[in-house]
Design an enzyme around this catalytic site. Structure first.
Site, PDB file in Angstrom:
ATOM      1  N   GLU A  15     -14.076   8.840  17.590  1.00 19.98           N
ATOM      2  CA  GLU A  15     -13.573   8.883  16.367  1.00 19.98           C
ATOM      3  C   GLU A  15     -13.577   7.363  15.959  1.00 19.98           C
ATOM      4  O   GLU A  15     -14.250   6.440  16.505  1.00 19.98           O
ATOM      5  CB  GLU A  15     -12.018   9.604  16.399  1.00 19.98           C
ATOM      6  N   MET A  16     -12.565   7.200  14.941  1.00 19.14           N
ATOM      7  CA  MET A  16     -12.820   5.614  14.338  1.00 19.14           C
ATOM      8  C   MET A  16     -11.387   4.977  14.483  1.00 19.14           C
ATOM      9  O   MET A  16     -11.311   4.007  13.599  1.00 19.14           O
ATOM     10  CB  MET A  16     -13.667   5.640  12.975  1.00 19.14           C
ATOM     11  N   GLU A  17     -10.293   5.442  14.752  1.00 16.02           N
ATOM     12  CA  GLU A  17      -9.085   5.080  14.553  1.00 16.02           C
ATOM     13  C   GLU A  17      -7.933   4.554  15.707  1.00 16.02           C
ATOM     14  O   GLU A  17      -7.207   4.035  15.195  1.00 16.02           O
ATOM     15  CB  GLU A  17      -8.147   5.990  13.430  1.00 16.02           C
ATOM     16  N   SER A  67     -15.422  18.290  15.771  1.00 19.11           N
ATOM     17  CA  SER A  67     -15.975  18.539  14.269  1.00 19.11           C
ATOM     18  C   SER A  67     -17.558  18.733  14.583  1.00 19.11           C
ATOM     19  O   SER A  67     -18.477  19.244  13.874  1.00 19.11           O
ATOM     20  CB  SER A  67     -15.686  17.638  13.495  1.00 19.11           C
ATOM     21  N   ASP A  68     -18.069  17.844  15.670  1.00 21.52           N
ATOM     22  CA  ASP A  68     -19.492  17.899  15.713  1.00 21.52           C
ATOM     23  C   ASP A  68     -20.019  17.444  17.108  1.00 21.52           C
ATOM     24  O   ASP A  68     -18.953  16.943  17.901  1.00 21.52           O
ATOM     25  CB  ASP A  68     -20.310  16.929  14.680  1.00 21.52           C
ATOM     26  N   ARG A  70      -1.937  10.760  15.098  1.00 27.66           N
ATOM     27  CA  ARG A  70      -2.926  10.824  14.318  1.00 27.66           C
ATOM     28  C   ARG A  70      -3.377  12.232  14.632  1.00 27.66           C
ATOM     29  O   ARG A  70      -3.314  12.860  15.784  1.00 27.66           O
ATOM     30  CB  ARG A  70      -3.879   9.925  14.702  1.00 27.66           C
ATOM     31  N   ILE A  71      -3.921  13.006  13.396  1.00 30.14           N
ATOM     32  CA  ILE A  71      -4.603  14.391  13.820  1.00 30.14           C
ATOM     33  C   ILE A  71      -5.927  14.144  13.161  1.00 30.14           C
ATOM     34  O   ILE A  71      -5.975  14.304  11.898  1.00 30.14           O
ATOM     35  CB  ILE A  71      -3.881  15.443  13.143  1.00 30.14           C
ATOM     36  N   GLY A  72      -6.824  14.061  13.787  1.00 23.91           N
ATOM     37  CA  GLY A  72      -8.216  13.823  13.188  1.00 23.91           C
ATOM     38  C   GLY A  72      -9.403  14.583  13.835  1.00 23.91           C
ATOM     39  O   GLY A  72      -9.331  15.607  14.612  1.00 23.91           O
ATOM     40  N   SER A  73     -10.359  14.267  13.641  1.00 24.20           N
ATOM     41  CA  SER A  73     -11.779  14.922  14.025  1.00 24.20           C
ATOM     42  C   SER A  73     -12.494  13.933  15.122  1.00 24.20           C
ATOM     43  O   SER A  73     -12.249  12.685  14.780  1.00 24.20           O
ATOM     44  CB  SER A  73     -12.551  15.498  13.008  1.00 24.20           C
ATOM     45  N   GLY A 133      -7.154  11.513   8.689  1.00 19.89           N
ATOM     46  CA  GLY A 133      -7.848  10.568   8.027  1.00 19.89           C
ATOM     47  C   GLY A 133      -7.867  10.762   6.319  1.00 19.89           C
ATOM     48  O   GLY A 133      -7.655   9.833   5.782  1.00 19.89           O
ATOM     49  N   HIS A 155       0.717  -1.329  -0.011  1.00 20.17           N
ATOM     50  CA  HIS A 155       0.049   0.072  -0.090  1.00 20.17           C
ATOM     51  C   HIS A 155       0.748   1.412  -0.006  1.00 20.17           C
ATOM     52  O   HIS A 155       0.234   2.549   0.016  1.00 20.17           O
ATOM     53  CB  HIS A 155      -0.884  -0.137   1.178  1.00 20.17           C
TER      54      HIS A 155
HETATM   55  N1  HPA Z   1     -18.451   9.297  14.832  1.00 21.80           N
HETATM   56  C1  HPA Z   1     -17.216   8.846  14.569  1.00 21.80           C
HETATM   57  N2  HPA Z   1     -16.274   9.634  14.093  1.00 21.80           N
HETATM   58  C2  HPA Z   1     -16.470  10.601  14.095  1.00 21.80           C
HETATM   59  C3  HPA Z   1     -17.745  11.571  14.296  1.00 21.80           C
HETATM   60  C4  HPA Z   1     -18.510  10.562  14.944  1.00 21.80           C
HETATM   61  O1  HPA Z   1     -19.640  11.284  15.089  1.00 21.80           O
HETATM   62  N3  HPA Z   1     -17.403  12.773  14.150  1.00 21.80           N
HETATM   63  C5  HPA Z   1     -15.965  13.012  13.778  1.00 21.80           C
HETATM   64  N4  HPA Z   1     -15.468  11.600  13.768  1.00 21.80           N
END
Ligand code: HPA
Length: 235
Positions: free
Chosen positions: A181-183, A205-206, A88-91, A21, A5
């Protein structure tokens, strides 16, 4: 040297890699903050760049979304390209109304229902810590450049669209989770099994409580606080 990859030579990738991400966010960071940038990977459009931040070398590469994706890229970077530190720099989505949009979180540990750590390495724990050494540095940097961070545990979820979203808020209360988050869980696990270091900074982010959210355009550019902290780890 090529892995399934990543197509690059070892010396094209720095010892410190920042991983958003979105590969287009990696491109944005490289173009906005780094000098003498070269692209080291474009396989599957998962762009990776190396450049210099204040004269110090650093790489930035997309991880994709979810634990299987970051699991692949982080494993290959650590194991085959001699990368030492991945940040990791994420939301993330906030689980508490104490967090506001654009707050920065320094993740101390990731909780997950995921089978990733067990499937990969027979690790049964549902909580995995970030590198204490990297977190100490990141916290010191945040103080130095006056960008506050909130420290705590986050939820690494395998599911974005839940059929029973209200249930996750009780899990959040029970486990004292700041957001989702997911990672991170997969990244921290890979670092542990390969004897490397990982950390994670997240921008809210939310909110799963107030249901406020940011637009994709805002997300692309407004996450500079977290990037400025992480970029200071360049060597
Ligand atoms: N769920 C999962 N991952 C995310 C979310 C969420 O609401 N917002 C930003 N990353």
């Amino acid at each position: 040297m090529s892995t399934p990859h990543i197509s690059a030579n070892k010396n094209e990738i720095a010892k410190v890699v920042l991983m958003p991400g979105d590969p287009l966010r990696a491109k944005y960071i490289a173009e906005t903050f780094l000098d003498n940038v070269t692209m080291f990977n474009s396989v599957r459009n998962m762009f990776g760049y190396t450049g210099y931040y204040k004269g110090r070398k650093i790489s930035v590469m997309g991880s994709g979304m979810g634990m299987p994706s970051i699991g692949i890229y982080s494993y290959e970077l650590y194991k085959f390209f001699d990368v030492e530190n991945i940040i990791r720099i994420g939301s993330c989505g906030a689980y508490t109304d104490k967090l506001k949009l654009y707050d920065t979180i320094l993740v101390t540990e990731a909780y997950s229902e995921s089978s990733f750590a067990f499937a990969q390495g027979k690790v049964k724990s549902d909580t995995i810590k970030a590198s204490a050494e990297l977190n100490k540095k990141l916290e010191a940097i945040s103080k130095q450049i006056s960008i506050p961070v909130v420290k705590g545990t986050i939820h690494s979820s395998d599911v974005f669209y839940r059929e029973y979203p209200e249930e996750v808020l009780s899990l959040a209360k029970e486990k004292n989770l700041l957001g989702v988050e997911m990672e991170s869980f997969a990244l921290f696990h890979n670092a542990n099994v390969l004897n490397k270091k990982a950390a994670c900074l997240l921008t809210v982010s939310d909110s799963l409580v107030t249901h406020e959210s940011t637009t994709p355009e805002e997300r692309q550019t407004a996450f500079t606080n977290m990037m400025k902290i992480a970029l200071e780890l360049a060597e």
